[in-house]
Design a protein around this motif. Structure first.
Motif, PDB file in Angstrom:
ATOM      1  N   ASP A 218       0.812  -1.218   0.000  1.00 27.55           N
ATOM      2  CA  ASP A 218       0.000   0.000   0.000  1.00 27.55           C
ATOM      3  C   ASP A 218       0.845   1.268   0.000  1.00 27.55           C
ATOM      4  OD1 ASP A 218      -2.366  -1.301  -0.151  1.00 27.55           O
ATOM      5  OD2 ASP A 218      -2.936  -1.025   1.951  1.00 27.55           O
ATOM      6  N   HIS A 256      -4.719  -1.322  -8.039  1.00 30.15           N
ATOM      7  CA  HIS A 256      -4.955  -0.054  -7.339  1.00 30.15           C
ATOM      8  C   HIS A 256      -5.506   0.995  -8.299  1.00 30.15           C
ATOM      9  CE1 HIS A 256      -4.195   2.771  -3.984  1.00 30.15           C
ATOM     10  NE2 HIS A 256      -3.912   3.653  -4.936  1.00 30.15           N
ATOM     11  N   THR A 259      -9.068   0.351  -9.400  1.00 33.22           N
ATOM     12  CA  THR A 259     -10.012   0.785  -8.373  1.00 33.22           C
ATOM     13  C   THR A 259     -10.226   2.292  -8.455  1.00 33.22           C
ATOM     14  OG1 THR A 259      -9.344  -1.029  -6.911  1.00 33.22           O
ATOM     15  CG2 THR A 259     -10.468   0.837  -5.900  1.00 33.22           C
ATOM     16  N   VAL A 281     -13.419  -1.301   0.206  1.00 33.87           N
ATOM     17  CA  VAL A 281     -12.369  -0.461   0.790  1.00 33.87           C
ATOM     18  C   VAL A 281     -12.973   0.239   2.001  1.00 33.87           C
ATOM     19  CG1 VAL A 281     -10.721   1.380   0.340  1.00 33.87           C
ATOM     20  CG2 VAL A 281     -11.424  -0.130  -1.526  1.00 33.87           C
ATOM     21  N   ARG A 285      -8.582   4.431   4.539  1.00 37.12           N
ATOM     22  CA  ARG A 285      -8.060   4.036   3.227  1.00 37.12           C
ATOM     23  C   ARG A 285      -9.043   4.412   2.127  1.00 37.12           C
ATOM     24  NH1 ARG A 285      -7.953  -1.131   0.310  1.00 37.12           N
ATOM     25  NH2 ARG A 285      -6.237  -1.041  -1.185  1.00 37.12           N
ATOM     26  N   ARG A 286     -10.352   4.254   2.389  1.00 36.70           N
ATOM     27  CA  ARG A 286     -11.347   4.627   1.403  1.00 36.70           C
ATOM     28  C   ARG A 286     -11.284   6.135   1.127  1.00 36.70           C
ATOM     29  NH1 ARG A 286     -16.941   2.747   2.242  1.00 36.70           N
ATOM     30  NH2 ARG A 286     -16.587   3.393   4.373  1.00 36.70           N
TER      31      ARG A 286
END
Length: 341
Positions: A218, A256, A259, A281, A285-286
């Motif tokens: 991440d 990623h 998304t 998510v 993070r969302r």
């Protein structure tokens, strides 16, 4: 009698002790097992098994000794209270034995709970329970839990104060996880919030949700998406030291950015689009990915996906001789510079 999908959850939580029996069947063994555990616990209570008011009979054993079921139905225990004779993994091979036992059932006998896999409508077991005047049959399908079922599970683990965002995240999580993992997550959330008077929040759900297999990547993906190109080199050294493979890094970056593209191109906007992605998510993070999608925009994200696809093809090409990690690093730097423009 046949329990509908709407009525079944309520019956499992509050079964009728005076019924002859219950058949629970369906293609997903975990879902069937969870429902069976729920209904038996509601029938005999938390001490029922210790008080020997539950008799477990595997179908394989019942085939060898057909008298086991009727003996369990008629047996009188030392402790007062409802009793259950549970036949596990039943099939047509034991259908006649169960038919005979139910014919001998009288008020005060143990209730017969039977679990089975997927049964055809012509199945003897289904016909027996669906046509019986004092028994129920419930088919369990692969549908995710409803909001009412999620709320009931939350109440069971001691949570009643739920923020709206948290319920949305739990609903998304219920669609993504299998029933056993979802129940474990709910129990974990209950322990996490034990003694905490604040409402269950989206951040709490995120803290307890199963970690993504890409969690260790991440940092580099956020660095790229947020145009922090100067941090890419040191982070790539760390990933190389951890043994991360170039193809794995490229695939993770592609996921990623897909998304982000799905969020940015949603007609309702990135905030609504991020709620539709799978796997879901959560929490901070969302919010971070919504900001990234807003900053990039759909067109730039589409271009970024094109660069990543080209890099992936180059990595897999038989004629590729350049260092693979250097190719990926170059692409990530290029993406970070795109974001800065």
């Amino acid at each position: 009698m046949k329990l509908s999908g709407r009525d079944a959850p309520g019956y499992f939580a509050r079964p009728e002790a005076g019924r002859t029996g219950l058949l629970i069947h369906g293609p997903d063994g975990m879902r069937v097992a969870l429902r069976r555990q729920e209904v038996i616990a509601a029938l005999i209570g938390p001490q029922g098994e210790q008080e020997m008011r539950l008799t477990r009979i595997p179908a394989a054993d019942l085939r060898k000794d057909p008298a086991m079921l009727l003996d369990a139905v008629k047996a009188q225990g030392f402790f007062p209270g409802p009793r259950v004779a549970f036949v596990e993994d039943a099939s047509e091979t034991v259908a006649q034995i169960i038919i005979d036992a139910l014919a001998e059932w009288r008020e005060g006998d143990a209730q017969v709970v039977v679990t089975a896999g997927q049964l055809k409508p012509a199945s003897k077991l289904r016909k027996l329970f669906e046509g019986h005047p004092n028994a129920y049959a419930a088919a369990i399908y692969d549908d995710p839990p409803s909001r009412a079922e999620i709320e009931a599970t939350l109440k069971r683990v001691g949570l009643t104060n739920i923020a709206g965002d948290a319920m949305r995240d739990l609903t998304a999580l219920a669609h993504d996880l299998d029933p056993g993992d979802f129940r474990q997550t709910m129990e974990k959330i209950g322990l996490f919030k034990l003694g905490d008077p604040d409402p269950l929040s989206s951040e709490d759900v995120a803290a307890c949700a199963p970690s993504s297999t890409e969690a260790e990547l991440d940092d580099i993906l956020n660095i790229v998406a947020e145009a922090r190109s100067g941090e890419i080199g040191p982070m790539m050294k760390r990933l190389r030291a951890q043994g991360v493979q170039p193809v794995t890094l490229c695939i993770s970056a592609t996921r990623h950015f897909r998304t982000l593209y799905a969020a940015a191109s949603d007609p309702g906007g990135p905030a609504q689009g991020i709620g539709r992605v799978r796997p879901p998510v959560f929490g901070p993070r969302r919010d971070r990915m919504v900001r990234q999608a807003q900053g990039w925009g759909a067109q730039k994200l589409q271009d970024a996906l094109g660069y990543l696809t080209d890099t992936d093809l180059e990595l897999r090409s038989a004629g590729q001789h350049a260092p693979a990690m250097a190719l990926v690093e170059r692409t990530l730097i290029r993406l970070a510079m795109m974001a800065a423009r």
